[in-house]
Design an enzyme around this catalytic site. Structure first.
Site, mmCIF file in Angstrom:
data_model
loop_
_atom_site.group_PDB
_atom_site.id
_atom_site.type_symbol
_atom_site.label_atom_id
_atom_site.label_comp_id
_atom_site.label_asym_id
_atom_site.label_seq_id
_atom_site.Cartn_x
_atom_site.Cartn_y
_atom_site.Cartn_z
ATOM 1 N N GLY A 286 -3.961 9.811 -11.606
ATOM 2 C CA GLY A 286 -3.342 9.212 -12.587
ATOM 3 C C GLY A 286 -2.411 8.203 -11.874
ATOM 4 N N ARG B 294 3.540 8.100 -15.528
ATOM 5 C CA ARG B 294 2.540 7.228 -16.094
ATOM 6 C C ARG B 294 1.042 7.631 -15.808
ATOM 7 N NH1 ARG B 294 5.037 1.635 -13.571
ATOM 8 N NH2 ARG B 294 5.722 3.230 -11.839
ATOM 9 N N LYS C 164 1.903 13.235 -9.822
ATOM 10 C CA LYS C 164 1.481 13.847 -8.536
ATOM 11 C C LYS C 164 2.855 14.347 -8.078
ATOM 12 C CE LYS C 164 2.338 10.168 -5.376
ATOM 13 N NZ LYS C 164 1.529 9.299 -4.249
ATOM 14 N N GLY D 169 -10.352 18.032 -8.702
ATOM 15 C CA GLY D 169 -9.595 18.610 -9.847
ATOM 16 C C GLY D 169 -9.350 17.665 -10.909
ATOM 17 N N CYS E 226 -0.864 3.037 -10.579
ATOM 18 C CA CYS E 226 -2.096 2.144 -9.914
ATOM 19 C C CYS E 226 -3.431 2.209 -9.944
ATOM 20 C CB CYS E 226 -1.496 2.296 -8.237
ATOM 21 S SG CYS E 226 0.349 2.092 -8.238
ATOM 22 N N LYS F 264 -6.246 -5.515 -1.692
ATOM 23 C CA LYS F 264 -5.268 -4.597 -2.659
ATOM 24 C C LYS F 264 -6.326 -3.654 -3.553
ATOM 25 C CE LYS F 264 -2.170 -2.325 -4.872
ATOM 26 N NZ LYS F 264 -1.168 -1.577 -4.222
ATOM 27 N N PHE G 292 0.702 -1.227 -0.061
ATOM 28 C CA PHE G 292 0.007 -0.091 -0.205
ATOM 29 C C PHE G 292 0.920 1.319 -0.016
ATOM 30 C CE2 PHE G 292 -2.196 -3.470 2.332
ATOM 31 C CZ PHE G 292 -3.278 -3.567 1.204
ATOM 32 N N LYS H 11 -4.796 1.523 -13.588
ATOM 33 C CA LYS H 11 -4.470 0.081 -13.783
ATOM 34 C C LYS H 11 -5.449 -0.737 -13.045
ATOM 35 C CE LYS H 11 -0.745 -2.013 -12.508
ATOM 36 N NZ LYS H 11 -1.005 -3.304 -11.512
#
Ligand code: UGA
Length: 438
Positions: free
Chosen positions: A255, A325, A318, A251, A258, A202, A150, A261
């Site tokens: 992205g 990615r 971020k 906002g 993780c 997960k 995590f 996907k």
């Protein structure tokens, strides 16, 4: 313990370095030659706060070595931790080819009892299939354990030592206890469950966090229409302890490697299982739409995009990482270029990584002031503190009319920008976005 960690990406390298620092002997396996060479020089091949210190300390203790050969690494190992990539295929399915290759190599080369710990994100049910397909063929006992991670990029070292929980998926209590010894120095709740449930934890965690983000983005969009202010709304909603204050920042949406996907992966798994996960489909759709909304905000305020000079601040998905990615910024820049805008962009860490993925006409610079010179509008795509704390008074002298600021992360001081004479436009920050002074 004598550990092998396979795959030196974000997860694998952090696990290898932190476990080596905790007193284990780690042989770290990386097949990519260039990355291996960097690691052998004691350098971290990507930007992650504090990781270089942890690597240096592990190297100094002689607790970690790097190799390209899994076969060699397995000699004398009691535990193999898998952290290879499980990327998305075009249809959302999870590509497990790297996992298959490693499992095959393990069963061909394991000479003693071995625990295989899966840290790569694999779909619920994959562990059972892998055990049947591979481990059942092995000549020595090999135990399969799911141990999802995590870790947040940019905060991964902190998250390793201070996780909210450690999840162990294993059908054998004694093996689970042996795996927990790896985390003896980590003070966190430790939960043991069956393998498939651990795999589901997960996906459910990432999908729930993504849901919070898309939900608050929908509330922000609606707030704009009815005249509510998302900052006030989100902070008061987050005060409800059942909801919590985190992941309510509206906002451009999520992205990274993780959330996109794993939400797509879970959607695929649901469909494959004969279930239509309607909520998750909406979460994904909302997230895609936020990027389009950003472009529309620019277009609405500028009249047209063709020939307009627009700066994008932020390329990483971020702050705190050089990872691009699934970054909203890259998508939006391509969109703007397609519409004929003249785009410049800046990022303190991600310019080099972004360059091969952007049209050649995009002017890239690590200096935001250079990027902002002569532009009519700026989109804040990544809320790096460096960008939030820019000298916006000085920037006013560099930019041109209409001095449009589209704040894709609701991170800037809207009142101050309006006072300075900018045309400010956030996401659901309604109180500010209609007022213009100066
Ligand atoms: C995420 C999870 O937070 C980790 O727990 C998990 O281990 C990791 O995925 C993974 O599966 O490996 P990460 O992708 O590093 O970690 O990034 P987050 O900090 O979770 O942010 C994800 C995206 O959501 C970013 O693009 C961020 O800008 C966006 N976000 C986050 C928002 O748009 N609003 C928010 O309120 C919070």
């Amino acid at each position: 313990m004598n550990l092998v960690v396979v795959g030196m990406g974000y997860v694998g390298l952090i696990a290898a370095c932190c476990l080596a620092n905790s007193g284990h002997h780690v042989v770290a396996v990386e097949k990519e030659r260039a990355k291996l060479a960097v690691l052998r020089q004691g350098k971290v091949p990507f930007y992650e706060e504090k990781l270089d210190e942890i690597l240096q300390s592990a190297l100094k203790k002689g607790a970690i070595t790097f190799t390209s050969s899994l076969t060699t690494a397995l000699h004398g190992a009691t535990t193999a931790i898998l952290a290879v990539g499980t990327p998305s295929l075009a249809d959302g399915r999870v590509d497990l080819s790297q996992v298959y290759a490693v499992m095959e190599e393990i069963i061909q080369n394991a000479r003693d009892e071995l625990i295989v710990i899966m840290k790569s994100t694999v779909p619920p049910g994959a562990g059972q299939t892998l055990s049947m397909r591979f481990l059942a063929r092995c000549k020595v006992p090999v135990y399969y354990v799911s141990n999802p991670e995590f870790l947040r990029e940019g905060k991964a070292v902190w998250d390793w030592y201070k996780p909210d929980r450690i999840v162990i998926g294993c059908d054998d209590q004694a093996i689970a206890q042996r795996v927990l010894e790896l985390y003896a120095d980590v003070d966190a709740p430790k939960v043991i469950m069956d393998v498939t449930s651990a795999e589901m934890v997960k996906y459910a965690s990432n999908a729930f966090l993504a849901t919070k983000i898309s939900f608050i983005n929908e509330i922000a969009n609606l707030s704009e229409l009815v005249g509510a202010d998302i900052d006030s709304v989100a902070s008061a909603v987050g005060m409800d302890q059942r909801i919590g204050p985190h992941f309510l920042q509206s906002g451009l949406g999520y992205g990274g490697s993780c959330f996109p996907k794993d939400t797509n992966g879970l959607d695929y798994i649901s469909s494959f299982s004969g279930y239509r996960f309607s909520l998750l489909k909406a979460v994904i759709e909302v997230n895609v739409r936020q990027r389009i909304i950003a472009v529309r905000k620019l277009q609405e305020k500028l009249g047209r995009l063709y020939g307009r000079k627009i700066a994008v601040l932020g390329l990483a998905f971020k702050p705190g990482t050089d990872d691009i990615r699934e970054s909203p910024a890259l998508d939006i820049i391509k969109f703007l270029v397609d519409e004929g805008a003249i785009v410049s962009a800046s990022d303190p860490r991600a310019v080099e990584n972004s360059s091969p993925f952007l049209p050649g006409c995009v002017r890239l610079s690590s200096c935001p002031y250079e990027t902002l010179t002569g532009v009519e509008a700026v989109l804040l795509a990544t809320e790096w503190p460096l960008f939030v704390d820019l000298d916006w008074q000085k920037i006013k002298t560099l930019m041109r009319e209409p001095f449009l600021v589209v704040d894709g992360r609701n991170a800037l001081d809207a009142d101050r920008l309006v006072e300075l004479g900018y045309l400010y436009c956030g996401f659901g920050r309604t109180k500010r976005f209609t007022i213009r002074r100066g």
